[in-house]
Design a protein around this motif. Sequence first.
Motif, PDB file in Angstrom:
ATOM      1  N   ARG A   1       0.832  -1.208   0.000  1.00  0.00           N
ATOM      2  CA  ARG A   1       0.000   0.000   0.000  1.00  0.00           C
ATOM      3  C   ARG A   1       0.862   1.252   0.000  1.00  0.00           C
ATOM      4  NH1 ARG A   1      -4.139   2.025  -2.188  1.00  0.00           N
ATOM      5  NH2 ARG A   1      -5.290   3.519  -0.909  1.00  0.00           N
ATOM      6  N   ILE A   2       1.968   1.216   0.742  1.00  0.00           N
ATOM      7  CA  ILE A   2       2.874   2.362   0.769  1.00  0.00           C
ATOM      8  C   ILE A   2       3.436   2.634  -0.622  1.00  0.00           C
ATOM      9  CG2 ILE A   2       5.128   3.141   1.602  1.00  0.00           C
ATOM     10  CD1 ILE A   2       4.459   1.723   4.261  1.00  0.00           C
ATOM     11  N   GLN A   3       3.814   1.564  -1.334  1.00  0.00           N
ATOM     12  CA  GLN A   3       4.326   1.727  -2.690  1.00  0.00           C
ATOM     13  C   GLN A   3       3.271   2.336  -3.602  1.00  0.00           C
ATOM     14  OE1 GLN A   3       5.643  -2.185  -3.805  1.00  0.00           O
ATOM     15  NE2 GLN A   3       7.474  -2.136  -2.516  1.00  0.00           N
ATOM     16  N   GLN A   4       2.023   1.848  -3.447  1.00  0.00           N
ATOM     17  CA  GLN A   4       0.935   2.388  -4.264  1.00  0.00           C
ATOM     18  C   GLN A   4       0.696   3.865  -3.969  1.00  0.00           C
ATOM     19  OE1 GLN A   4      -2.274  -0.262  -3.226  1.00  0.00           O
ATOM     20  NE2 GLN A   4      -1.743  -1.747  -4.805  1.00  0.00           N
ATOM     21  N   LEU A   5       0.734   4.220  -2.685  1.00  0.00           N
ATOM     22  CA  LEU A   5       0.508   5.610  -2.301  1.00  0.00           C
ATOM     23  C   LEU A   5       1.626   6.517  -2.806  1.00  0.00           C
ATOM     24  CD1 LEU A   5      -0.828   5.172   1.348  1.00  0.00           C
ATOM     25  CD2 LEU A   5      -2.130   5.908  -0.660  1.00  0.00           C
ATOM     26  N   GLU A   6       2.850   6.026  -2.790  1.00  0.00           N
ATOM     27  CA  GLU A   6       3.969   6.818  -3.318  1.00  0.00           C
ATOM     28  C   GLU A   6       3.769   7.088  -4.799  1.00  0.00           C
ATOM     29  OE1 GLU A   6       7.350   4.479  -2.280  1.00  0.00           O
ATOM     30  OE2 GLU A   6       7.576   5.378  -0.282  1.00  0.00           O
ATOM     31  N   GLN A   7       3.336   6.058  -5.535  1.00  0.00           N
ATOM     32  CA  GLN A   7       3.075   6.241  -6.965  1.00  0.00           C
ATOM     33  C   GLN A   7       1.919   7.220  -7.183  1.00  0.00           C
ATOM     34  OE1 GLN A   7       2.416   2.314  -8.490  1.00  0.00           O
ATOM     35  NE2 GLN A   7       4.545   1.675  -8.252  1.00  0.00           N
ATOM     36  N   GLU A   8       0.892   7.111  -6.317  1.00  0.00           N
ATOM     37  CA  GLU A   8      -0.272   7.989  -6.452  1.00  0.00           C
ATOM     38  C   GLU A   8       0.099   9.440  -6.158  1.00  0.00           C
ATOM     39  OE1 GLU A   8      -4.387   8.743  -7.192  1.00  0.00           O
ATOM     40  OE2 GLU A   8      -3.005   7.103  -7.650  1.00  0.00           O
ATOM     41  N   VAL A   9       0.925   9.653  -5.129  1.00  0.00           N
ATOM     42  CA  VAL A   9       1.380  11.011  -4.801  1.00  0.00           C
ATOM     43  C   VAL A   9       2.168  11.596  -5.973  1.00  0.00           C
ATOM     44  CG1 VAL A   9       2.943  12.333  -3.334  1.00  0.00           C
ATOM     45  CG2 VAL A   9       1.373  10.700  -2.306  1.00  0.00           C
ATOM     46  N   LYS A  10       3.018  10.778  -6.570  1.00  0.00           N
ATOM     47  CA  LYS A  10       3.796  11.247  -7.722  1.00  0.00           C
ATOM     48  C   LYS A  10       2.881  11.631  -8.878  1.00  0.00           C
ATOM     49  CE  LYS A  10       7.456   9.827 -10.918  1.00  0.00           C
ATOM     50  NZ  LYS A  10       8.374   8.740 -11.324  1.00  0.00           N
ATOM     51  N   ARG A  11       1.849  10.769  -9.121  1.00  0.00           N
ATOM     52  CA  ARG A  11       0.923  11.055 -10.214  1.00  0.00           C
ATOM     53  C   ARG A  11       0.128  12.330  -9.945  1.00  0.00           C
ATOM     54  NH1 ARG A  11      -4.242  10.452 -11.387  1.00  0.00           N
ATOM     55  NH2 ARG A  11      -4.708   9.524  -9.350  1.00  0.00           N
ATOM     56  N   LEU A  12      -0.346  12.479  -8.715  1.00  0.00           N
ATOM     57  CA  LEU A  12      -1.126  13.668  -8.369  1.00  0.00           C
ATOM     58  C   LEU A  12      -0.279  14.939  -8.443  1.00  0.00           C
ATOM     59  CD1 LEU A  12      -3.195  12.287  -5.347  1.00  0.00           C
ATOM     60  CD2 LEU A  12      -4.047  12.844  -7.633  1.00  0.00           C
ATOM     61  N   THR A  13       0.970  14.831  -8.036  1.00  0.00           N
ATOM     62  CA  THR A  13       1.862  15.992  -8.121  1.00  0.00           C
ATOM     63  C   THR A  13       2.022  16.436  -9.568  1.00  0.00           C
ATOM     64  OG1 THR A  13       3.070  15.226  -6.152  1.00  0.00           O
ATOM     65  CG2 THR A  13       4.155  16.850  -7.559  1.00  0.00           C
ATOM     66  N   GLU A  14       2.159  15.472 -10.459  1.00  0.00           N
ATOM     67  CA  GLU A  14       2.294  15.796 -11.881  1.00  0.00           C
ATOM     68  C   GLU A  14       1.012  16.423 -12.417  1.00  0.00           C
ATOM     69  OE1 GLU A  14       3.326  12.076 -13.616  1.00  0.00           O
ATOM     70  OE2 GLU A  14       5.442  12.148 -12.957  1.00  0.00           O
ATOM     71  N   GLU A  15      -0.147  15.883 -11.986  1.00  0.00           N
ATOM     72  CA  GLU A  15      -1.427  16.432 -12.444  1.00  0.00           C
ATOM     73  C   GLU A  15      -1.622  17.862 -11.949  1.00  0.00           C
ATOM     74  OE1 GLU A  15      -4.699  13.943 -11.496  1.00  0.00           O
ATOM     75  OE2 GLU A  15      -4.049  12.300 -12.794  1.00  0.00           O
TER      76      GLU A  15
END
Length: 204
Positions: free
Chosen positions: A22-36
Amino acid sequence: MNNDLYTYSKQMQHYLEAQEKRIQQLEQEVKRLTEEISVLKNKPPIHVDRIEYKFDQLKVESLDGTLNIGLNPNDLNNIDELAVNHQPVSPSPFPFPHREQVVKEMAKELITHLDEMIQETEAQVGITLDSTYHDFIKQDVERQLEQRIHMYFDHSLPNERAPHQFEHLKEKVFEKVKSDIQVALMNFITHSQGQTGGNQPNGI
């Protein structure tokens, strides 16, 4: 006792593995949201002119849609974390033995109370719906029950997942889902009066 400790250790292992994933998924999600967010900041603002609605021209011919138990079922997959003692706690799977069977039995028991819950809600608000709406309500609630029960099990805390606490957790999940249904029924039946006129007990 040894079996309980083994079961609990396996559950904790699954829990920790799920947390890491879940931590890995959240890190990827934070990166995606930052880009958006960066892309959105660079977009020009959108101006919307005044919009006027003429509600007196609207007419409801039939009552349909979705009766949501507490939350929209589409939102269940978007619940990322809960706050416990002001600290974020990410939900993780709770792979207890015979989980599917337990969930189905709990859903079945809740379904047996549906007619009674609908009638009690109608009595509280003074509105009696047509039997076709009863069928509509029951179908929509039944469709969401198992997903809702799974969600509450996965949002349980680690200390609630100990073998000696499991019966208490089942009761807690059962009461939460039942409460969600009662709230949904109250909202649905109350709003149905404004949409369709409803059927009053005195026939008016």
